[in-house]
Design a protein around this motif. Structure first.
Motif, PDB file in Angstrom:
ATOM      1  N   MET A   1      43.255  42.572  19.484  1.00  0.00           N
ATOM      2  CA  MET A   1      42.049  42.095  20.110  1.00  0.00           C
ATOM      3  C   MET A   1      42.413  41.005  21.117  1.00  0.00           C
ATOM      4  O   MET A   1      43.096  40.049  20.788  1.00  0.00           O
ATOM      5  N   ARG A   2      41.966  41.155  22.357  1.00  0.00           N
ATOM      6  CA  ARG A   2      42.331  40.223  23.417  1.00  0.00           C
ATOM      7  C   ARG A   2      41.479  38.950  23.352  1.00  0.00           C
ATOM      8  O   ARG A   2      40.267  39.018  23.225  1.00  0.00           O
ATOM      9  N   ARG A   3      42.157  37.810  23.453  1.00  0.00           N
ATOM     10  CA  ARG A   3      41.455  36.520  23.500  1.00  0.00           C
ATOM     11  C   ARG A   3      41.163  36.179  24.960  1.00  0.00           C
ATOM     12  O   ARG A   3      42.054  36.257  25.811  1.00  0.00           O
ATOM     13  N   ILE A   4      39.917  35.798  25.219  1.00  0.00           N
ATOM     14  CA  ILE A   4      39.484  35.591  26.598  1.00  0.00           C
ATOM     15  C   ILE A   4      38.848  34.217  26.736  1.00  0.00           C
ATOM     16  O   ILE A   4      37.995  33.819  25.943  1.00  0.00           O
ATOM     17  N   LEU A   5      39.272  33.501  27.770  1.00  0.00           N
ATOM     18  CA  LEU A   5      38.742  32.184  28.107  1.00  0.00           C
ATOM     19  C   LEU A   5      38.028  32.302  29.448  1.00  0.00           C
ATOM     20  O   LEU A   5      38.579  32.853  30.406  1.00  0.00           O
ATOM     21  N   ILE A   6      36.793  31.812  29.503  1.00  0.00           N
ATOM     22  CA  ILE A   6      36.005  31.882  30.736  1.00  0.00           C
ATOM     23  C   ILE A   6      35.583  30.467  31.117  1.00  0.00           C
ATOM     24  O   ILE A   6      34.948  29.766  30.320  1.00  0.00           O
ATOM     25  N   TYR A   7      35.920  30.070  32.326  1.00  0.00           N
ATOM     26  CA  TYR A   7      35.456  28.799  32.877  1.00  0.00           C
ATOM     27  C   TYR A   7      34.421  29.097  33.953  1.00  0.00           C
ATOM     28  O   TYR A   7      34.639  29.968  34.801  1.00  0.00           O
ATOM     29  N   CYS A   8      33.293  28.392  33.904  1.00  0.00           N
ATOM     30  CA  CYS A   8      32.257  28.600  34.911  1.00  0.00           C
ATOM     31  C   CYS A   8      31.832  27.272  35.504  1.00  0.00           C
ATOM     32  O   CYS A   8      32.015  26.214  34.897  1.00  0.00           O
ATOM     33  N   GLU A   9      31.269  27.344  36.716  1.00  0.00           N
ATOM     34  CA  GLU A   9      30.818  26.144  37.424  1.00  0.00           C
ATOM     35  C   GLU A   9      29.493  25.637  36.877  1.00  0.00           C
ATOM     36  O   GLU A   9      29.296  24.447  36.722  1.00  0.00           O
ATOM     37  N   GLY A  10      28.574  26.562  36.668  1.00  0.00           N
ATOM     38  CA  GLY A  10      27.198  26.183  36.387  1.00  0.00           C
ATOM     39  C   GLY A  10      26.961  25.795  34.941  1.00  0.00           C
ATOM     40  O   GLY A  10      27.377  26.500  34.025  1.00  0.00           O
TER      41      GLY A  10
END
Length: 199
Positions: A1-10
């Motif tokens: 299972m892939r670990r995913i990190l998401i960075y967003c501006e808002g």
């Protein structure tokens, strides 16, 4: 299972949408973070890069690196972020993926309700999204109801792909073509991982 990190501006629209999506993913290892300062793409990329580098040594990240790191950012219109080109270059160099919207993330949300053709400023896209009252969006508070958007994802993804298909082929296309978004690439990848995990 892939670990995913998401960075967003808002802090509002993008975060609410991504947290709603993460809840839909039911236990997949997806972490959503807010960048340090709204409207500065290079700082967003640098924060995501640092997080990626420290993950293997950090209790908060279970001492486990991420398989994918995404930055969700806007071009903005009529005036693009002045450091956007640098941010995209730094993201590529660090191996980060970018989900970019031109003019803004609200374009991705609009595509759930309608086709969008022709140039839009960020303000115009936000005002147009307000006319779709069911999603709960208002430009002055930038809230969104993910539950309304969920069943409309397939049509939004098709419309986003159509926009990209109509764009001129160039390495600068995401930055220069308005309207444009590839948020659907991130979302489709997450939903595909959920389907795979259910098998």
């Amino acid at each position: 299972m892939r670990r995913i990190l998401i960075y967003c501006e808002g802090e509002c629209t993008e975060r609410q949408y991504l947290l709603g999506l993460r809840a839909d993913l039911r236990g997949l290892p997806v972490k959503v973070e807010i960048g340090p300062r709204h409207g500065v793409p290079t700082e967003l990329v640098r924060a995501a890069t640092k997080h990626q580098m420290r993950a293997a040594h950090c209790r908060e990240d279970r001492f486990t690196p991420y398989d994918e790191v995404w930055c969700v950012m806007d071009v903005e219109a009529p005036s693009a972020h002045p450091d956007l080109a640098d941010a995209l270059r730094e993201a590529r160099a660090a191996g980060l993926s970018v989900a970019l919207s031109n003019p803004c993330f609200e374009l991705w949300l609009l595509l759930h309700f309608q086709e969008v053709r022709g140039y839009r400023t960020s303000e115009a896209a936000q005002k147009l999204l307000e006319t779709h009252a069911g999603c709960g969006y208002r430009a002055d508070r930038k809230c969104v109801d993910y539950e309304v958007l969920r069943p409309l994802h397939p049509v939004a993804a098709r419309r986003a792909a159509d926009l990209r298909g109509a764009a001129p082929l160039s390495p600068e296309a995401p930055r220069d073509v308005n309207p444009w978004t590839d948020v659907d690439v991130l979302v489709n990848g997450l939903l595909a991982q959920r389907r795979e995990a259910r098998r």
